[in-house]
Every structure is written in structure tokens, then in C-alpha cells.
Write an enzyme that holds these catalytic residues in place. Sequence first.
Site, PDB file in Angstrom:
ATOM      1  CB  SER A 110     -34.416  30.027  12.786  1.00 30.01           C
ATOM      2  OG  SER A 110     -35.669  30.310  13.357  1.00 30.01           O
ATOM      3  CB  SER A 112     -33.015  30.538   6.283  1.00 28.23           C
ATOM      4  OG  SER A 112     -32.384  29.881   7.361  1.00 28.23           O
ATOM      5  CB  ALA A 113     -35.561  27.342   9.761  1.00 24.33           C
ATOM      6  CG  ASP A 156     -32.410  27.263  13.142  1.00 20.97           C
ATOM      7  OD1 ASP A 156     -32.074  27.390  14.331  1.00 20.97           O
ATOM      8  OD2 ASP A 156     -31.722  27.666  12.193  1.00 20.97           O
TER       9      ASP A 156
END
Length: 380
Positions: A110, A112-113, A156
Site C-alpha cells: 500500500s 500508494s495509499a 489500505d
Amino acid sequence: MSQTYTYHSFCPYRVCPLGAHVDHQHGLVTGFAIDKGVTFDYSATDDGSIDVSSANYSGEAIGTVTSLPERAFTWGDFLFGAVFTLRKSYEITHGIKGIVSGSLPVGGLSSSAAVILTYLMAIARANDIHLTAPELIKLAIDEERNYIGVNVGKLDQSCEVYCRKDNLLFLDTLDDSSRLIPENPVMPPFEIAIIFSGMERKLAGSAYNMRVDECKAASYALKGFAHLDYGKFAETYLRDVPKGIYEQYRDRLPENWQKRAEHYYSENERVKQGVECWKKGDIVGFGSQIFASGESSIKKYETGSPELQTLFDIMRDTDGIYGGRFSGAGFNGSSMAIIDPSKKEQISEHITSEYLKYFPNLKSSFGICYCATADGITIT
């Protein structure tokens, strides 16, 4: 001379031991935040300028809060997407300058989150905006779905905000109710292994969105077969369909839709059983459910690159691993495992030697690291 910045922030990555691929269907999930993640050192700018560099990627993200550049499909999109998303609800006049870095390779954790949450918090802080935890999660999901273009669920962002060290997060993504379940005192010591396949993950443009649509299609069809109100396709989820309805009409579904639904219903059961094992301190039982989740992800959800599927097979044959599966959607990236810390050296040697027999070309990018559970991002 190095730049001195006003603020320092850290957002952890996460692993999902159980609850794979079900959050976008309002399923049950579990998660740990880990002590690796995204670090951001930054200061506010009074003139609204944005100037951020990355320790991991080349180039700079340069713009202003009032004049965002067009999407370039680079790491800077996550920063500009945060400004774009916040501007929907708040007046943004101050920009930021700083340097961002990630402590592990991209893929299945995760990341990106984590970077979206980091940027949202930084821009909010620079503009004296105070976000609640639920609001921060909602904004992060909005950005990833409507700016980045990946139809993510809530797992996420929720893990990276709500998780706490030495606790398992148990989240119902239907109503966002959650519990933090502490380690049982009888639980044997464990650590979390992150095994990077050597191939970076890219969700946008992958089959991720297709899998989400297949789950929705299964839900929509099942509702039609059972004469249930099916409403709009965009607002249908497998959580809407009782398991009994699925069992009654499953044979009428196209094969791929049936497989996706089968994974959804069986994964929810694995989450429930795994949580009970965790409560009792049964790390072996908890791990066996993780292995079962990995097998269903490959056979029923039909994800997992050749590299990750090979890692999964190797993990199942490695002494000292209680349970493991690929981490995230399975489109390259990393695998995770719950391991016996006393056997770390043997685990690393066995997995590395076996994996590189199949993929010797990935020797320079393949890697294993060991992590502990951690707290989620601090809301300030």
C-alpha cells in the site's frame, strides 16, 4: 549545505494477512501497519508554490496550488492529486516544499495509499486544516479512485490510519466498524517478512479494475437471478448478496464471475476463523488461514504474477514460516509472511536460493527484510 525543513512525518506501509481482494466488495479484512513506510520532511510555502523531490525517483514535482500541471503518470501525480482532492472541500493557499522517501521497494504494501495520506496530511497542515481520521481515509480513497484511477477499497488507508503496534486490526468495510485485537500473552514471538519479488507493481492499467468489475458483475447477476432489487451497477457489491443466494445460483454465473464470488465468500470465512486463532494466540492456526488465503487468491481470484506464485510455493515449503501470501493485489511487488524469528537466517537462505533458481535475472532487485508491527499515521 542540506536543507532544513519545519515538519517531519511518517506513514507506515501495511500488510493484510487475511481479507485479500474483498474490501472493494465491503468484506471483512485484517491488517498490520509495519515499521517501514514513507518519510516526508517539508515546510509550508506562503506563495502556494510546490517543490518536492524524491529520494527514490528522479525528477521533481513542481507547480502551484492554484495551477496544477497535467497528469504525467509519474510519482508527482500523487502529490498534485492530493492538492486537487483537498481543493474540493477546502481553500488551499499554502504550498509545500520538501523531500519524500520510501523505505521499501514499491509493490503490495500500500505504498500508494501511504504516500497519498502523507501528502494530504502535509498540505492540510500547511493550510491549518484539521482532518479527522475518517475524513482523511475518505479523502485518500477519493484521490486514488478519481484522480489516480484505481478503484480501491478501504483496506489500505484504514490500516495505515487505525493500526496500532502489537494489535491486529479487524475491519468491516461495510460500515467501517473496527476493532484492535491485542496479542494474546501466550502468542509465540513472530515477525513479518517482506519478500520483494524484484518486479515493481503497477496497479493502474493492470487487471485490478477488471477483477473489481467481475465481482460487481457476479453480484449484479445474482441479484437478478434471485429477483432482488439490483439498482445501479456502480452501487452493487457482493456483500449485498447472502451466501445462500450465491450457493443457489452459482452455477448460472460465468466461470470467472463464479470464481471471484467463491473467493469473496470463502475469504470472509477465513478472516473470521483467523481472528479467532489470533485471539487465542494460535499463530499456527492463524498462519494456516493465511496460506489458504494465498491459495484462493491464485486459484479463485486468479491473480499473482509468475514470480509471486513461485514465491508462494516456496514459502509453503519453508520451515519457520507460519503463513504467507502475496501482499496486495498480486500484480508483481511483494509477498508477506508471518515467521518464527529464531529461524530468520534459514528462511532467508532457503527462499533466496530457491527463488533465484527460477529467476536468476532478478538477483540484483530481489530482497527480504523483516519488520515489526507499528502504529498508524499520527493525525495532527
